[in-house]
Design an enzyme around this catalytic site. Structure first.
Site, mmCIF file in Angstrom:
data_model
loop_
_atom_site.group_PDB
_atom_site.id
_atom_site.type_symbol
_atom_site.label_atom_id
_atom_site.label_comp_id
_atom_site.label_asym_id
_atom_site.label_seq_id
_atom_site.Cartn_x
_atom_site.Cartn_y
_atom_site.Cartn_z
ATOM 1 N N GLY A 131 0.641 -1.129 0.281
ATOM 2 C CA GLY A 131 0.041 -0.069 0.054
ATOM 3 C C GLY A 131 0.724 1.275 -0.016
ATOM 4 O O GLY A 131 2.080 1.355 -0.213
ATOM 5 N N ASP A 190 14.463 -10.846 -0.029
ATOM 6 C CA ASP A 190 14.281 -10.255 -1.420
ATOM 7 C C ASP A 190 15.279 -8.932 -1.400
ATOM 8 O O ASP A 190 14.556 -7.535 -1.615
ATOM 9 C CB ASP A 190 12.672 -9.703 -1.335
ATOM 10 C CG ASP A 190 11.923 -9.201 -2.617
ATOM 11 O OD1 ASP A 190 12.987 -9.121 -3.502
ATOM 12 O OD2 ASP A 190 11.257 -8.594 -2.550
HETATM 13 P P1 ADP Z 1 7.947 -2.114 -2.174
HETATM 14 O O1 ADP Z 1 6.706 -2.618 -1.358
HETATM 15 O O2 ADP Z 1 7.786 -1.636 -3.758
HETATM 16 O O3 ADP Z 1 9.283 -2.527 -1.667
HETATM 17 P P2 ADP Z 1 7.406 0.007 -0.155
HETATM 18 O O4 ADP Z 1 6.122 -0.066 0.128
HETATM 19 O O5 ADP Z 1 8.589 -0.514 0.727
HETATM 20 O O6 ADP Z 1 7.665 -0.590 -1.549
HETATM 21 O O7 ADP Z 1 7.771 1.532 -0.646
HETATM 22 C C1 ADP Z 1 7.425 2.196 -1.605
HETATM 23 C C2 ADP Z 1 8.155 3.644 -1.750
HETATM 24 O O8 ADP Z 1 7.988 4.324 -0.654
HETATM 25 C C3 ADP Z 1 9.568 3.343 -1.934
HETATM 26 O O9 ADP Z 1 10.098 3.067 -3.151
HETATM 27 C C4 ADP Z 1 10.161 4.738 -1.027
HETATM 28 O O10 ADP Z 1 10.346 5.678 -2.253
HETATM 29 C C5 ADP Z 1 9.160 5.163 -0.366
HETATM 30 N N1 ADP Z 1 9.750 4.708 1.002
HETATM 31 C C6 ADP Z 1 9.407 3.450 1.604
HETATM 32 N N2 ADP Z 1 9.696 3.507 2.833
HETATM 33 C C7 ADP Z 1 10.592 4.583 2.995
HETATM 34 C C8 ADP Z 1 11.170 5.307 4.203
HETATM 35 N N3 ADP Z 1 11.277 4.376 5.340
HETATM 36 N N4 ADP Z 1 11.796 6.489 4.105
HETATM 37 C C9 ADP Z 1 11.629 6.958 2.927
HETATM 38 N N5 ADP Z 1 10.887 6.678 1.944
HETATM 39 C C10 ADP Z 1 10.300 5.446 1.903
#
Ligand code: ADP
Length: 361
Positions: free
Chosen positions: A117, A224
């Site tokens: 999400g 992953d």
């Molecule tokens: P995925 O499920 O594809 O691994 P995430 O849900 O972890 O993606 O994160 C989606 C996006 O949100 C990331 O690509 C990043 O840009 C941003 N994001 C996620 N976690 C963080 C965080 N802890 N700090 C800054 N940006 C974040």
């Protein structure tokens, strides 16, 4: 089949109630065992399971034993509801360390979105910037994750994105982690093509390797590892994120090794053939992560389908040497791609090799 899963049911003795608890503790076979305890009554309105702990109602007895075994084989950890659904025993009760009070969070702008999400920037207790990941309903096996989150909040290392806790009071639940100003490593690399120094690229590999060595030491498998699952801090430090999270994904395209979202290009043969994960399968992915860093964020096996990659890897083909990687650096990433897991280096060994290269180059 979780230790401490329980139901309160009608007893075979009319008018009485029995607590049935699942436990593995006493069982000689892996299947576990179910223990039955009749709730005893004293007078008209006094109930107990353990004689020393008497209460005025059955819910009070249960609540007490959710926190104290007090003679039972285990404390009552998971109430098993209709259709086999479990609710965490802590839901609605006092906040434990891994549980974050939603009233202490304020939500700010959107940072991105991923498998589970939307991710937003937020503040915890109006002080600390955090990332808040909302979990879309149906995208995660939440009970299992919440149980694991208790362990994961204890993992703490400067090169790992810290999991602060989870908000489970309301739906959708959300995960609260450390916030990293420079976002996802893959975007970071792609946006800076042509600008990154080779020494810095190696330092980024070292950061990720340090985080992974910590996971390896703690017997925790990432499953992953890739540039898309690393983040970059304000001070350009790379930190490993989303460790162990694939175990809770409810999406066949992601879980099945033939699914379109399965990270085949980051996976060793024992994973895409037999789903056999280990720290050594993480090492393979780390080699691909090094390759992503030294190609400034290119996609491995760019023009190949997942099944073509499986064929190529099985026939012994490997990723080419990125132009920005020296022979010694390529040797390190290549050593991660040994067909046999046991012949790959450990993260501790890789870290030593990377340190030696950065000192000598
Ligand atoms: P995925 O499920 O594809 O691994 P995430 O849900 O972890 O993606 O994160 C989606 C996006 O949100 C990331 O690509 C990043 O840009 C941003 N994001 C996620 N976690 C963080 C965080 N802890 N700090 C800054 N940006 C974040």
């Amino acid at each position: 089949a979780k230790e401490g899963a329980f139901v309160v049911r009608d007893s075979s003795q009319h008018g009485c109630y029995t607590v049935s608890v699942y436990t593995k503790a006493l069982s000689r076979v892996d299947l576990g065992d179910i223990r039955h305890y009749q709730i005893k009554q004293k007078g008209l309105s006094q109930f107990f399971l353990a004689e020393k702990h008497v209460f005025n109602s059955i819910p009070e007895v249960i609540r007490y034993h959710q926190h104290n075994a007090a003679g039972l084989v285990t404390r009552l950890r998971y109430p098993v509801g209709p259709m086999g659904k479990c609710v965490p025993a802590t839901a609605g009760f006092s906040y434990e360390k891994w549980e974050i009070n939603p009233s202490e969070l304020s939500i700010m702008e959107e940072l991105g979105s991923g498998q589970f999400g939307v991710v937003r920037l937020g503040k915890w207790r109006a002080l600390c910037k955090v990332a808040i990941k909302t979990i879309n309903e149906g995208s995660m096996s939440e009970e299992d994750f919440i149980e694991e989150a208790k362990v994961m909040t204890k993992l703490s290392h400067p090169k790992l994105v810290q999991l602060y806790g989870v908000c489970i009071q309301q739906k959708p639940i959300c995960i609260v982690t450390e916030f990293l100003e420079n976002g996802c490593l893959l975007n970071y690399l792609q946006q800076r093509q042509g600008c990154l120094k080779k020494e810095f690229m190696l330092a980024m590999c070292q950061d990720a390797c340090e985080g992974m060595e910590y996971l390896e030491t703690n017997g925790f498998i990432h499953r992953d590892l890739a540039a898309r699952n690393c983040l970059v801090s304000k001070k350009q430090v790379v930190k490993v994120c989303d460790f162990g999270m694939t175990r809770y994904v409810l999406d066949n395209q992601y879980i099945s090794s033939t699914g379109s979202k399965f990270p085949v290009k980051w996976s060793p043969p024992e994973v895409f053939h037999y789903n056999k994960y280990s720290s050594k399968s993480d090492v393979w992915s780390f080699g691909v992560l090094m390759w992503e860093i030294f190609t400034e964020g290119r996609t491995p096996f760019e023009n190949k389908s997942n099944s073509e990659v499986v064929d190529e890897i099985t026939r012994g083909h490997r990723l080419y040497r990125p132009h920005l990687a020296s022979q010694t650096i390529y040797k390190v990433m290549y050593s991660c791609w040994h067909e046999k897991p046991e012949s790959r280096s450990s993260f501790a060994e890789l870290l030593e090799e990377i340190k030696i290269i950065s000192e000598n180059d």
